[in-house]
Motif scaffolding. Sequence first.
Motif, PDB file in Angstrom:
ATOM      1  N   THR A 194       0.797  -1.233   0.000  1.00 23.27           N
ATOM      2  CA  THR A 194       0.000   0.000   0.000  1.00 23.27           C
ATOM      3  C   THR A 194       0.826   1.279   0.000  1.00 23.27           C
ATOM      4  OG1 THR A 194      -0.110   0.029   2.419  1.00 23.27           O
ATOM      5  CG2 THR A 194      -1.825  -1.203   1.250  1.00 23.27           C
ATOM      6  N   ARG A 195       2.138   1.168   0.275  1.00 23.28           N
ATOM      7  CA  ARG A 195       3.025   2.339   0.366  1.00 23.28           C
ATOM      8  C   ARG A 195       2.662   3.248   1.538  1.00 23.28           C
ATOM      9  NH1 ARG A 195       7.208   0.606  -2.633  1.00 23.28           N
ATOM     10  NH2 ARG A 195       6.529  -0.117  -4.685  1.00 23.28           N
ATOM     11  N   MET A 196       1.953   2.707   2.533  1.00 24.86           N
ATOM     12  CA  MET A 196       1.621   3.493   3.713  1.00 24.86           C
ATOM     13  C   MET A 196       2.772   3.446   4.714  1.00 24.86           C
ATOM     14  SD  MET A 196      -2.443   2.794   4.440  1.00 24.86           S
ATOM     15  CE  MET A 196      -2.158   1.096   4.936  1.00 24.86           C
ATOM     16  N   LYS A 197       2.755   4.400   5.656  1.00 27.53           N
ATOM     17  CA  LYS A 197       3.761   4.405   6.701  1.00 27.53           C
ATOM     18  C   LYS A 197       3.515   3.251   7.675  1.00 27.53           C
ATOM     19  CE  LYS A 197       4.729   9.373   6.542  1.00 27.53           C
ATOM     20  NZ  LYS A 197       4.780  10.638   7.319  1.00 27.53           N
ATOM     21  N   ARG A 198       4.487   3.074   8.590  1.00 29.74           N
ATOM     22  CA  ARG A 198       4.435   1.894   9.458  1.00 29.74           C
ATOM     23  C   ARG A 198       3.216   1.920  10.390  1.00 29.74           C
ATOM     24  NH1 ARG A 198       7.777  -2.133  10.665  1.00 29.74           N
ATOM     25  NH2 ARG A 198       7.435  -3.198  12.646  1.00 29.74           N
ATOM     26  N   GLY A 199       2.888   3.074  10.950  1.00 28.00           N
ATOM     27  CA  GLY A 199       1.771   3.150  11.889  1.00 28.00           C
ATOM     28  C   GLY A 199       0.452   2.705  11.281  1.00 28.00           C
ATOM     29  N   PRO A 200       0.012   3.317  10.169  1.00 27.32           N
ATOM     30  CA  PRO A 200      -1.240   2.856   9.540  1.00 27.32           C
ATOM     31  C   PRO A 200      -1.164   1.408   9.063  1.00 27.32           C
ATOM     32  CG  PRO A 200      -0.636   5.038   8.759  1.00 27.32           C
ATOM     33  CD  PRO A 200       0.524   4.550   9.555  1.00 27.32           C
ATOM     34  N   SER A 201       0.008   0.989   8.590  1.00 26.79           N
ATOM     35  CA  SER A 201       0.137  -0.401   8.137  1.00 26.79           C
ATOM     36  C   SER A 201      -0.028  -1.374   9.293  1.00 26.79           C
ATOM     37  CB  SER A 201       1.497  -0.605   7.467  1.00 26.79           C
ATOM     38  OG  SER A 201       1.641   0.207   6.328  1.00 26.79           O
ATOM     39  N   LEU A 202       0.540  -1.044  10.461  1.00 23.73           N
ATOM     40  CA  LEU A 202       0.386  -1.903  11.635  1.00 23.73           C
ATOM     41  C   LEU A 202      -1.072  -1.949  12.076  1.00 23.73           C
ATOM     42  CD1 LEU A 202       1.495  -3.581  13.981  1.00 23.73           C
ATOM     43  CD2 LEU A 202       2.010  -1.437  15.173  1.00 23.73           C
ATOM     44  N   ALA A 203      -1.727  -0.798  12.106  1.00 20.69           N
ATOM     45  CA  ALA A 203      -3.140  -0.769  12.493  1.00 20.69           C
ATOM     46  C   ALA A 203      -3.982  -1.615  11.550  1.00 20.69           C
ATOM     47  CB  ALA A 203      -3.643   0.676  12.504  1.00 20.69           C
ATOM     48  N   LEU A 204      -3.723  -1.497  10.253  1.00 14.25           N
ATOM     49  CA  LEU A 204      -4.466  -2.290   9.280  1.00 14.25           C
ATOM     50  C   LEU A 204      -4.200  -3.781   9.460  1.00 14.25           C
ATOM     51  CD1 LEU A 204      -6.353  -2.144   6.849  1.00 14.25           C
ATOM     52  CD2 LEU A 204      -4.341  -1.962   5.372  1.00 14.25           C
ATOM     53  N   SER A 205      -2.958  -4.152   9.776  1.00 14.94           N
ATOM     54  CA  SER A 205      -2.610  -5.564   9.983  1.00 14.94           C
ATOM     55  C   SER A 205      -3.329  -6.137  11.199  1.00 14.94           C
ATOM     56  CB  SER A 205      -1.098  -5.706  10.154  1.00 14.94           C
ATOM     57  OG  SER A 205      -0.405  -5.224   9.028  1.00 14.94           O
ATOM     58  N   VAL A 206      -3.328  -5.381  12.307  1.00 17.12           N
ATOM     59  CA  VAL A 206      -3.995  -5.860  13.519  1.00 17.12           C
ATOM     60  C   VAL A 206      -5.495  -5.995  13.288  1.00 17.12           C
ATOM     61  CG1 VAL A 206      -4.527  -5.292  15.916  1.00 17.12           C
ATOM     62  CG2 VAL A 206      -2.221  -4.914  15.034  1.00 17.12           C
ATOM     63  N   ILE A 207      -6.094  -5.004  12.625  1.00 18.40           N
ATOM     64  CA  ILE A 207      -7.530  -5.069  12.332  1.00 18.40           C
ATOM     65  C   ILE A 207      -7.844  -6.264  11.434  1.00 18.40           C
ATOM     66  CG2 ILE A 207      -9.419  -3.884  11.142  1.00 18.40           C
ATOM     67  CD1 ILE A 207      -8.183  -1.250  12.083  1.00 18.40           C
ATOM     68  N   ALA A 208      -6.972  -6.527  10.463  1.00 18.93           N
ATOM     69  CA  ALA A 208      -7.194  -7.667   9.566  1.00 18.93           C
ATOM     70  C   ALA A 208      -7.150  -8.989  10.329  1.00 18.93           C
ATOM     71  CB  ALA A 208      -6.149  -7.657   8.453  1.00 18.93           C
ATOM     72  N   ILE A 209      -6.185  -9.128  11.257  1.00 21.46           N
ATOM     73  CA  ILE A 209      -6.095 -10.358  12.044  1.00 21.46           C
ATOM     74  C   ILE A 209      -7.345 -10.540  12.899  1.00 21.46           C
ATOM     75  CG2 ILE A 209      -4.861 -11.467  13.937  1.00 21.46           C
ATOM     76  CD1 ILE A 209      -2.293 -10.332  12.835  1.00 21.46           C
ATOM     77  N   LEU A 210      -7.761  -9.470  13.577  1.00 20.24           N
ATOM     78  CA  LEU A 210      -8.963  -9.564  14.408  1.00 20.24           C
ATOM     79  C   LEU A 210     -10.196  -9.869  13.562  1.00 20.24           C
ATOM     80  CD1 LEU A 210      -8.373  -6.543  16.834  1.00 20.24           C
ATOM     81  CD2 LEU A 210      -8.070  -8.977  17.305  1.00 20.24           C
ATOM     82  N   ALA A 211     -10.278  -9.277  12.354  1.00 17.64           N
ATOM     83  CA  ALA A 211     -11.421  -9.521  11.483  1.00 17.64           C
ATOM     84  C   ALA A 211     -11.457 -10.977  11.019  1.00 17.64           C
ATOM     85  CB  ALA A 211     -11.364  -8.581  10.277  1.00 17.64           C
ATOM     86  N   VAL A 212     -10.284 -11.551  10.726  1.00 13.86           N
ATOM     87  CA  VAL A 212     -10.239 -12.958  10.297  1.00 13.86           C
ATOM     88  C   VAL A 212     -10.741 -13.871  11.412  1.00 13.86           C
ATOM     89  CG1 VAL A 212      -8.670 -14.846   9.720  1.00 13.86           C
ATOM     90  CG2 VAL A 212      -8.426 -12.647   8.573  1.00 13.86           C
ATOM     91  N   PHE A 213     -10.230 -13.670  12.639  1.00 16.07           N
ATOM     92  CA  PHE A 213     -10.675 -14.523  13.750  1.00 16.07           C
ATOM     93  C   PHE A 213     -12.159 -14.323  14.046  1.00 16.07           C
ATOM     94  CE2 PHE A 213      -6.123 -14.810  14.719  1.00 16.07           C
ATOM     95  CZ  PHE A 213      -6.029 -16.158  15.011  1.00 16.07           C
TER      96      PHE A 213
END
Length: 353
Positions: free
Chosen positions: A66-85
């Motif tokens: 996505t070419r986003m910075k680390r903070g938004p990328s981390l937030a998106l990753s955590v949200i994706a993991i929680l959404a999958v579970f």
Amino acid sequence: MTEPTGPVSVRKIDIGQIAGAAIAIIAIAGAAWLLVELSGFLLLVFAALVLAAIFDALTRRVSRITRMKRGPSLALSVIAILAVFAGVFALFGTQLASEFDTISESIPPAVDQIRAFVDRIGLGQPARELLDQGTSDLSRLARRAGGYVVTAGNGLANFILVFVGAIFIASDPAVYRRGLLLLMPQRAEDTAAAALDDASRGLRGWMVGQAVSSLVVAALTWAGLALLGVPAAGGLGLIAGLLDVIPMIGPIIAAVPAVLLAFTVSPMTALWTIGLFLLVQQLQGNFLQPMIQKQAVNVPPAVLLFAVVAAGLLFGFLGVLLAAPLTVVAYVVIQRVYVRALLGKEIKIAGRD
């Protein structure tokens, strides 16, 4: 007349040396006692580091795409993991809960059927005593495992601690890396930095390979048991996938309830179930495990086995779950720090290209 001072000075030196040795022994004993007392807490810290490594790997992938910075990328990753579970539990939670109820309710009748079968084929009292002993050991192990989970994890509070701590670490891992290196002597800083890089690389590789292995084992076990008509195939497949994280011992533990439930169908189904688990483990051992070792660290199987046993004896159920990543990290750190740096032997560090 001045008295000779030689013996007195020698005595003073001896007392100083004894005092220094005593202080060193007390300090070592105190540090060992502190490590033992804090073993549960240290395991939680390591669990946070493992989870942070997962977040870090996903964050790097998201940031690259996505070419986003680390903070938004981390937030998106955590949200994706929680959404999958959350999605998995929403779609299959009720079904899996009912299947786990079926497993717990079906095991006692299955044991009774096996006892009757043993009597019918004439194996006699020794076989029944062996079966009773195995059933008692299995029940005791299950009760202890539950106790270990409550003791080591302390419920939801420790899970939240690990989860939030992992997010903090993954948000800026370089800060914690620099802080740890600042505690090292100057001459050991380069070696410590290389050891941290080796451990991080091996841990990420192990997690990727283990995730693929667990998913494949769960899917194959689920499909195979469903084809054989074994009750609660989905729950048994999930158990097999989760226990695949525990080297050597996990697949054996996962096979026990599956075989017991298969016996409620027929003895032949139980034999086919044993064959299914042997087939899945052959696939895991000959194809999936080499893939994990290629991605991470080629730890000898005997080392992994004894590491699981030692971790279980020292730290309980949480230690068993973390035995594989602990062994991976310890293996590469020993190679880097002890074998290469201290002994001066030129060896290839496991997990490096």
